[in-house]
Design a protein around this motif. Structure first.
Motif, PDB file in Angstrom:
ATOM      1  N   GLY A   1      60.714  25.007  50.305  1.00  0.00           N
ATOM      2  CA  GLY A   1      60.676  23.602  49.922  1.00  0.00           C
ATOM      3  C   GLY A   1      59.641  23.278  48.867  1.00  0.00           C
ATOM      4  N   ASN A   2      58.717  24.199  48.636  1.00  0.00           N
ATOM      5  CA  ASN A   2      57.675  23.997  47.613  1.00  0.00           C
ATOM      6  C   ASN A   2      57.505  25.265  46.780  1.00  0.00           C
ATOM      7  N   GLU A   3      58.649  25.835  46.376  1.00  0.00           N
ATOM      8  CA  GLU A   3      58.622  27.102  45.645  1.00  0.00           C
ATOM      9  C   GLU A   3      57.833  27.028  44.345  1.00  0.00           C
ATOM     10  N   TRP A   4      57.724  25.825  43.779  1.00  0.00           N
ATOM     11  CA  TRP A   4      56.988  25.669  42.524  1.00  0.00           C
ATOM     12  C   TRP A   4      55.523  26.055  42.676  1.00  0.00           C
ATOM     13  N   LEU A   5      55.004  26.057  43.932  1.00  0.00           N
ATOM     14  CA  LEU A   5      53.620  26.466  44.155  1.00  0.00           C
ATOM     15  C   LEU A   5      53.381  27.913  43.728  1.00  0.00           C
ATOM     16  N   LEU A   6      54.455  28.715  43.727  1.00  0.00           N
ATOM     17  CA  LEU A   6      54.312  30.141  43.443  1.00  0.00           C
ATOM     18  C   LEU A   6      54.568  30.491  41.989  1.00  0.00           C
ATOM     19  N   GLN A   7      54.881  29.504  41.159  1.00  0.00           N
ATOM     20  CA  GLN A   7      55.128  29.789  39.751  1.00  0.00           C
ATOM     21  C   GLN A   7      53.883  30.386  39.100  1.00  0.00           C
ATOM     22  N   GLY A   8      54.102  31.499  38.402  1.00  0.00           N
ATOM     23  CA  GLY A   8      52.984  32.177  37.747  1.00  0.00           C
ATOM     24  C   GLY A   8      52.172  33.056  38.666  1.00  0.00           C
ATOM     25  N   GLN A   9      52.554  33.123  39.944  1.00  0.00           N
ATOM     26  CA  GLN A   9      51.824  33.947  40.909  1.00  0.00           C
ATOM     27  C   GLN A   9      52.472  35.328  41.008  1.00  0.00           C
ATOM     28  N   ILE A  10      51.773  36.230  41.675  1.00  0.00           N
ATOM     29  CA  ILE A  10      52.359  37.527  42.034  1.00  0.00           C
ATOM     30  C   ILE A  10      52.890  37.368  43.459  1.00  0.00           C
ATOM     31  N   PRO A  11      54.232  37.268  43.627  1.00  0.00           N
ATOM     32  CA  PRO A  11      54.776  36.895  44.937  1.00  0.00           C
ATOM     33  C   PRO A  11      54.991  38.056  45.893  1.00  0.00           C
ATOM     34  N   SER A  12      54.683  39.287  45.479  1.00  0.00           N
ATOM     35  CA  SER A  12      54.923  40.422  46.360  1.00  0.00           C
ATOM     36  C   SER A  12      54.082  41.606  45.902  1.00  0.00           C
ATOM     37  N   GLY A  13      53.938  42.576  46.802  1.00  0.00           N
ATOM     38  CA  GLY A  13      53.171  43.772  46.461  1.00  0.00           C
ATOM     39  C   GLY A  13      53.366  44.853  47.491  1.00  0.00           C
ATOM     40  N   ASP A  14      52.916  46.049  47.163  1.00  0.00           N
ATOM     41  CA  ASP A  14      53.067  47.193  48.054  1.00  0.00           C
ATOM     42  C   ASP A  14      51.838  47.355  48.946  1.00  0.00           C
ATOM     43  N   ILE A  15      52.052  48.002  50.088  1.00  0.00           N
ATOM     44  CA  ILE A  15      50.965  48.409  50.978  1.00  0.00           C
ATOM     45  C   ILE A  15      51.006  49.926  51.025  1.00  0.00           C
ATOM     46  N   GLU A  16      50.124  50.554  50.303  1.00  0.00           N
ATOM     47  CA  GLU A  16      50.184  52.001  50.136  1.00  0.00           C
ATOM     48  C   GLU A  16      49.312  52.759  51.116  1.00  0.00           C
ATOM     49  N   ASN A  17      48.298  52.086  51.661  1.00  0.00           N
ATOM     50  CA  ASN A  17      47.347  52.771  52.523  1.00  0.00           C
ATOM     51  C   ASN A  17      46.866  51.809  53.601  1.00  0.00           C
ATOM     52  N   ILE A  18      47.027  52.175  54.864  1.00  0.00           N
ATOM     53  CA  ILE A  18      46.652  51.269  55.946  1.00  0.00           C
ATOM     54  C   ILE A  18      45.140  51.095  56.040  1.00  0.00           C
ATOM     55  N   SER A  19      44.374  52.049  55.488  1.00  0.00           N
ATOM     56  CA  SER A  19      42.910  51.939  55.529  1.00  0.00           C
ATOM     57  C   SER A  19      42.359  51.161  54.344  1.00  0.00           C
ATOM     58  N   ASN A  20      43.203  50.824  53.395  1.00  0.00           N
ATOM     59  CA  ASN A  20      42.763  50.054  52.223  1.00  0.00           C
ATOM     60  C   ASN A  20      43.851  49.036  51.879  1.00  0.00           C
ATOM     61  N   GLN A  21      43.938  47.995  52.738  1.00  0.00           N
ATOM     62  CA  GLN A  21      45.016  47.026  52.609  1.00  0.00           C
ATOM     63  C   GLN A  21      44.693  45.976  51.548  1.00  0.00           C
ATOM     64  N   PRO A  22      45.722  45.445  50.904  1.00  0.00           N
ATOM     65  CA  PRO A  22      45.489  44.532  49.779  1.00  0.00           C
ATOM     66  C   PRO A  22      45.023  43.148  50.211  1.00  0.00           C
ATOM     67  N   THR A  23      44.413  42.465  49.260  1.00  0.00           N
ATOM     68  CA  THR A  23      44.095  41.039  49.402  1.00  0.00           C
ATOM     69  C   THR A  23      45.080  40.259  48.546  1.00  0.00           C
ATOM     70  N   ILE A  24      45.715  39.265  49.144  1.00  0.00           N
ATOM     71  CA  ILE A  24      46.753  38.479  48.472  1.00  0.00           C
ATOM     72  C   ILE A  24      46.140  37.185  47.960  1.00  0.00           C
ATOM     73  N   SER A  25      46.327  36.915  46.688  1.00  0.00           N
ATOM     74  CA  SER A  25      45.751  35.711  46.082  1.00  0.00           C
ATOM     75  C   SER A  25      46.829  34.667  45.804  1.00  0.00           C
TER      76      SER A  25
END
Length: 455
Positions: free
Chosen positions: A371-395
């Motif tokens: 309902g507010n998809e415009w909030l994600l415009q220009g964002q990185i909406p997805s990413g991989d998790i390659e290592n369980i001991s070094n998990q990503p931070t989502i901005s």
């Protein structure tokens, strides 16, 4: 339930209306997976290998032996529904039937729903064809496909140990030779790699078959020859469709240049254009386009490529995969933010002791804001998790021109992991929901939000 169910070397599946039947080979069971209820149940077998070569008991009370493949069929041409599950019973070298509704088999009296019994095969390990189904002999039947329409009206059987493809008539149960093998029913070593007609054609340990009713052709996974063969059942001509015989993997190529490594299963798409191949020892699903004569690898959902339109996409479209019903949903405490501010979400997920992410599988995360998809415009909406001991931070940066509003941002996580001994691998998903109150009031620096969950 899904999260508690276990299997042991499942081989063949048959799917109808959100129900999957599975040949659970080393558990000696036929299992039923209800995708709506998310439950797994047993419909045939008792969990230990049986020696009964006749059957006739209700499925859950009938011992069975190493079922290898299953396919839906009907109890007669006048029946317009799939009321029988045919079973390639490799352990007793027979073809069995599980009645999904009350009905008849050829030359049988009325049978009750749930009855599980032998249809064809004496139980002797042979390459013996016979007009009387109980006198015929199979040798580890491993693949089934059904051609219900006339003039075929038969089951096609990949009989692996005799290196043949056979037919079983749905009208009277007669077992006939199609291609491969030789005339001596006791010789199970008449294998090879020869294109030809009938008995002059040679296969080596075929494991899968699938019927192309659009073209009236049968495709065969000629496993130990590392090829896909095609058979015209009218002329009994068997030729190589794809595969050089070389097992070195070639990702995308023409049929004549493509390679496989012990392909074990086949399935044709509903419109008859695409043939899917379980390329077992390459750990891939290959897609053969029967019109362009090209082979490619079936795309797997990842954060970079969530949905692909066909095996040769012109464009790649990013789409959030569907969360399973069993996925836990974690509601986070409401947060106040202002335009221009950047929110950070730190993944802190814990796997069971000793478990590890599956190599090559697409563990990933997705951002969404229904309902507010415009909030994600220009964002990185997805990413991989390659290592369980070094998990990503989502901005997530709140747009600078954002007006005051309330919204919910969701973070969906999909983890593919294996147990410590790699005896079982699975996918688990989780949904985090972050309510936001966006105002134009000045906000200070906000600490990252930790997304914690223990699987």
């Amino acid at each position: 339930i899904f999260s508690e169910s276990t299997f042991n070397s499942p081989q063949g599946v048959a799917i109808r209306n959100n129900i999957i039947y599975v040949a659970d080979t080393e558990n000696h069971l036929i299992r039923k997976i209800d995708l709506e209820a998310e439950k797994v149940s047993t419909v045939a077998g008792i969990g230990i290998q049986g020696t009964d070569k006749e059957g006739g008991a209700k499925g859950e009370q009938q011992p069975i032996s190493s079922p290898w493949d299953v396919v839906f069929g009907s109890s007669g041409p006048e029946v317009q529904r799939d009321d029988i599950l045919w079973i390639a019973m490799a352990g007793t070298h027979q073809i069995w039937a599980l009645l999904l509704d009350s009905g008849k088999l050829p030359k049988k009296n009325e049978l009750k729903k749930g009855t599980c019994l032998r249809f064809a095969g004496s139980g002797n390990e042979e390459n013996r064809n016979n007009a009387y189904p109980h006198k015929a002999g199979f040798a580890q039947p491993s693949g089934l496909s059904l051609a219900s329409e006339d003039p075929w009206s038969c089951l096609f059987v990949a009989d692996s140990e005799s290196s043949t493809v056979r037919t079983v008539s749905l009208k009277d149960g007669a077992v006939k030779h199609l291609v491969g093998g030789e005339r001596d029913p006791m010789n199970l070593f008449a294998f090879g790699d020869v294109d030809g007609v009938g008995i002059n054609a040679k296969l080596q340990h075929p494991l899968g078959v699938t019927w192309d009713k659009k073209r009236n052709l049968l495709y065969v996974a000629d496993s130990y020859n590392h090829k896909i063969k095609v058979v015209d059942p009218k002329t009994k001509n068997c030729t190589t469709l794809a595969g050089t015989g070389d097992t070195n993997d070639v990702i995308s190529s023409s049929f004549t240049e493509s390679t496989f490594n012990e392909p074990g299963g086949l399935c044709i798409g509903e419109n008859g254009r695409l043939l899917y191949v379980a390329d077992t020892n390459n750990h891939q699903i290959k897609v053969m386009d029967l019109e362009t004569k090209m082979t490619s690898v079936l795309p797997i959902i990842t954060s970079e490529n969530a949905v692909v339109d066909g095996p040769f996409p012109a464009e790649k479209q990013r789409t959030l995969p569907k969360l399973p019903k069993s996925a836990p949903s974690i509601g986070l405490s409401p947060m106040t933010a202002c335009p221009g501010q950047t929110l950070q979400f730190k993944l802190r997920l814990e796997l069971p002791s000793g478990a590890k992410l599956t190599d090559g599988a697409p563990s990933c995360w997705f951002l969404s804001a229904d309902g507010n998809e415009w909030l994600l415009q220009g964002q990185i909406p997805s990413g991989d998790i390659e290592n369980i001991s070094n998990q990503p931070t989502i901005s997530l940066q709140i747009p600078g021109d954002c007006l005051s509003l309330e919204a919910v941002v969701s973070i969906s996580v999909f983890l593919y992991y294996c147990s410590a001994d790699s005896s079982a691998c699975m996918m688990k998903a989780i949904l985090f929901s972050q309510p936001l109150q966006i105002t134009d009031t000045e906000q200070g620096c906000m600490a990252p939000v930790e997304l914690r969950y223990v699987f």
